[in-house]
Design a protein around this motif. Structure first.
Motif, PDB file in Angstrom:
ATOM      1  N   TRP A   1     -39.371  41.610 -45.320  1.00  0.00           N
ATOM      2  CA  TRP A   1     -39.462  43.279 -46.014  1.00  0.00           C
ATOM      3  C   TRP A   1     -38.902  43.953 -44.694  1.00  0.00           C
ATOM      4  CZ3 TRP A   1     -43.274  47.078 -44.695  1.00  0.00           C
ATOM      5  CH2 TRP A   1     -42.682  48.579 -45.645  1.00  0.00           C
ATOM      6  N   LEU A   2     -39.508  44.134 -43.673  1.00  0.00           N
ATOM      7  CA  LEU A   2     -39.283  44.537 -42.573  1.00  0.00           C
ATOM      8  C   LEU A   2     -38.208  44.809 -42.459  1.00  0.00           C
ATOM      9  CD1 LEU A   2     -42.576  44.268 -40.740  1.00  0.00           C
ATOM     10  CD2 LEU A   2     -41.702  46.056 -41.638  1.00  0.00           C
ATOM     11  N   LYS A   3     -37.357  43.984 -42.277  1.00  0.00           N
ATOM     12  CA  LYS A   3     -35.383  43.415 -41.949  1.00  0.00           C
ATOM     13  C   LYS A   3     -35.060  44.138 -42.330  1.00  0.00           C
ATOM     14  CE  LYS A   3     -35.734  38.591 -40.655  1.00  0.00           C
ATOM     15  NZ  LYS A   3     -35.430  37.357 -40.820  1.00  0.00           N
ATOM     16  N   LYS A   4     -35.125  44.957 -43.696  1.00  0.00           N
ATOM     17  CA  LYS A   4     -34.565  45.667 -44.530  1.00  0.00           C
ATOM     18  C   LYS A   4     -34.703  47.243 -44.199  1.00  0.00           C
ATOM     19  CE  LYS A   4     -35.240  42.233 -48.655  1.00  0.00           C
ATOM     20  NZ  LYS A   4     -35.534  42.327 -49.641  1.00  0.00           N
ATOM     21  N   ILE A   5     -35.154  47.599 -43.022  1.00  0.00           N
ATOM     22  CA  ILE A   5     -35.742  48.934 -43.141  1.00  0.00           C
ATOM     23  C   ILE A   5     -34.742  48.951 -41.909  1.00  0.00           C
ATOM     24  CG2 ILE A   5     -37.732  50.547 -42.198  1.00  0.00           C
ATOM     25  CD1 ILE A   5     -39.303  48.624 -43.721  1.00  0.00           C
ATOM     26  N   PRO A   6     -34.036  50.273 -41.336  1.00  0.00           N
ATOM     27  CA  PRO A   6     -33.101  50.457 -40.310  1.00  0.00           C
ATOM     28  C   PRO A   6     -34.043  51.117 -39.326  1.00  0.00           C
ATOM     29  CG  PRO A   6     -32.525  51.580 -42.288  1.00  0.00           C
ATOM     30  CD  PRO A   6     -33.395  51.132 -43.095  1.00  0.00           C
ATOM     31  N   HIS A   7     -33.880  50.954 -38.401  1.00  0.00           N
ATOM     32  CA  HIS A   7     -34.379  50.816 -36.733  1.00  0.00           C
ATOM     33  C   HIS A   7     -35.679  50.264 -36.895  1.00  0.00           C
ATOM     34  CE1 HIS A   7     -31.494  54.171 -36.328  1.00  0.00           C
ATOM     35  NE2 HIS A   7     -32.106  54.232 -37.718  1.00  0.00           N
ATOM     36  N   ILE A   8     -36.780  49.747 -37.834  1.00  0.00           N
ATOM     37  CA  ILE A   8     -37.465  48.540 -38.058  1.00  0.00           C
ATOM     38  C   ILE A   8     -37.235  47.293 -37.473  1.00  0.00           C
ATOM     39  CG2 ILE A   8     -39.621  48.127 -38.736  1.00  0.00           C
ATOM     40  CD1 ILE A   8     -40.170  50.760 -40.144  1.00  0.00           C
ATOM     41  N   ASN A   9     -35.397  47.230 -38.042  1.00  0.00           N
ATOM     42  CA  ASN A   9     -35.332  45.088 -38.053  1.00  0.00           C
ATOM     43  C   ASN A   9     -35.501  44.762 -37.373  1.00  0.00           C
ATOM     44  OD1 ASN A   9     -32.710  47.237 -38.100  1.00  0.00           O
ATOM     45  ND2 ASN A   9     -31.865  45.937 -39.907  1.00  0.00           N
ATOM     46  N   LYS A  10     -34.402  45.693 -36.047  1.00  0.00           N
ATOM     47  CA  LYS A  10     -34.253  45.331 -34.996  1.00  0.00           C
ATOM     48  C   LYS A  10     -35.397  44.602 -33.836  1.00  0.00           C
ATOM     49  CE  LYS A  10     -29.982  48.161 -34.411  1.00  0.00           C
ATOM     50  NZ  LYS A  10     -29.034  49.419 -33.822  1.00  0.00           N
ATOM     51  N   PRO A  11     -36.419  45.752 -34.220  1.00  0.00           N
ATOM     52  CA  PRO A  11     -37.616  45.135 -32.948  1.00  0.00           C
ATOM     53  C   PRO A  11     -38.101  43.387 -34.166  1.00  0.00           C
ATOM     54  CG  PRO A  11     -38.104  47.156 -33.487  1.00  0.00           C
ATOM     55  CD  PRO A  11     -36.590  46.647 -33.757  1.00  0.00           C
ATOM     56  N   ILE A  12     -37.760  43.524 -34.952  1.00  0.00           N
ATOM     57  CA  ILE A  12     -38.692  42.255 -35.933  1.00  0.00           C
ATOM     58  C   ILE A  12     -37.319  40.999 -35.948  1.00  0.00           C
ATOM     59  CG2 ILE A  12     -39.130  41.347 -38.288  1.00  0.00           C
ATOM     60  CD1 ILE A  12     -41.199  42.882 -37.567  1.00  0.00           C
ATOM     61  N   ILE A  13     -36.248  41.198 -35.849  1.00  0.00           N
ATOM     62  CA  ILE A  13     -35.569  40.757 -35.293  1.00  0.00           C
ATOM     63  C   ILE A  13     -35.374  39.301 -33.964  1.00  0.00           C
ATOM     64  CG2 ILE A  13     -33.092  39.181 -35.009  1.00  0.00           C
ATOM     65  CD1 ILE A  13     -32.695  41.857 -37.426  1.00  0.00           C
ATOM     66  N   TRP A  14     -36.111  40.766 -32.910  1.00  0.00           N
ATOM     67  CA  TRP A  14     -36.322  40.375 -31.762  1.00  0.00           C
ATOM     68  C   TRP A  14     -37.392  39.099 -30.987  1.00  0.00           C
ATOM     69  CZ3 TRP A  14     -40.295  41.776 -28.269  1.00  0.00           C
ATOM     70  CH2 TRP A  14     -40.456  41.055 -27.186  1.00  0.00           C
ATOM     71  N   LEU A  15     -38.923  40.267 -32.316  1.00  0.00           N
ATOM     72  CA  LEU A  15     -39.433  39.103 -32.711  1.00  0.00           C
ATOM     73  C   LEU A  15     -39.283  37.758 -32.377  1.00  0.00           C
ATOM     74  CD1 LEU A  15     -42.142  39.118 -31.538  1.00  0.00           C
ATOM     75  CD2 LEU A  15     -43.255  40.298 -33.814  1.00  0.00           C
ATOM     76  N   GLU A  16     -39.023  37.587 -33.785  1.00  0.00           N
ATOM     77  CA  GLU A  16     -38.416  36.446 -34.138  1.00  0.00           C
ATOM     78  C   GLU A  16     -37.381  35.355 -33.235  1.00  0.00           C
ATOM     79  OE1 GLU A  16     -36.354  36.499 -37.899  1.00  0.00           O
ATOM     80  OE2 GLU A  16     -38.100  36.469 -38.909  1.00  0.00           O
ATOM     81  N   GLU A  17     -36.800  36.104 -32.210  1.00  0.00           N
ATOM     82  CA  GLU A  17     -35.731  35.348 -31.542  1.00  0.00           C
ATOM     83  C   GLU A  17     -36.457  34.978 -30.269  1.00  0.00           C
ATOM     84  OE1 GLU A  17     -32.422  37.865 -31.221  1.00  0.00           O
ATOM     85  OE2 GLU A  17     -31.425  37.402 -33.398  1.00  0.00           O
ATOM     86  N   LYS A  18     -36.979  35.483 -29.992  1.00  0.00           N
ATOM     87  CA  LYS A  18     -38.448  35.257 -28.902  1.00  0.00           C
ATOM     88  C   LYS A  18     -39.521  34.570 -29.069  1.00  0.00           C
ATOM     89  CE  LYS A  18     -41.424  37.967 -25.864  1.00  0.00           C
ATOM     90  NZ  LYS A  18     -41.062  37.640 -24.245  1.00  0.00           N
TER      91      LYS A  18
END
Length: 167
Positions: free
Chosen positions: A77-94
């Motif tokens: 859900w958060l990945k669909k929100i602009p500007h919030i998606n980048k930190p979520i993707i970063w956290l997943e990758e990390k």
């Protein structure tokens, strides 16, 4: 670290929060978890180590079922929100960079990951990792609980040794 713990504890205590609740709240937070909760209980607040251990364990383990059950849906859900998606993707990758430990040792890798009290490890990251890897939730919760117990014991012993040595 003792000074930071003292400042956090003093802030809560100044607002009428009892010592046991200070330890519980500290232990709820990611990164801080039972490691800082235990240290605060014994070294800063002078609580009975057993009581501090139980409170910090419960505080640390409380959010884990919710993470295991809901985090994947929340992240989607958060990945669909602009500007919030980048930190979520970063956290997943990390977080997924740590998956080799789980791949190599299986569920025992998750136990070691949570049990060894080092920066970047712990129940929150372990639960996130288990969720992202779609590990069995019940097994993961049990292993994470055992890992939190072991980490709590390690921090309790280190805190008691520190109190004995420095007092």
């Amino acid at each position: 670290m003792q000074e930071v713990c003292r400042q956090i504890a003093d802030f809560f205590i100044a607002h009428g929060i009892p010592h046991w609740l200070v330890v519980f709240v500290i232990s709820l937070f990611p990164i801080l978890e039972c490691r800082l909760g235990m240290f605060t209980a014994i070294v800063v607040l002078g609580m009975n180590p057993f009581v501090g251990f139980v409170i910090s364990f419960l505080g640390n383990i409380l959010p884990i079922p919710f993470i295991l059950l809901l985090i994947n849906k929340i992240f989607e859900w958060l990945k669909k929100i602009p500007h919030i998606n980048k930190p979520i993707i970063w956290l997943e990758e990390k977080t997924l960079k740590k998956k080799d430990k789980i791949d190599k040792y299986g569920i025992w890798g998750l136990l070691l990951f949570v049990a060894i009290p080092l920066p970047g490890t712990g129940a929150w990251t372990g639960a996130l990792l288990a969720s992202l890897l779609h590990l069995d939730r019940k097994k993961s919760f049990g292993v994470i609980a055992i890992g939190v117990f072991i980490a709590g014991l390690i921090i309790t012993i280190l805190s008691l040794v520190g109190v004995a040595v420095f007092n």
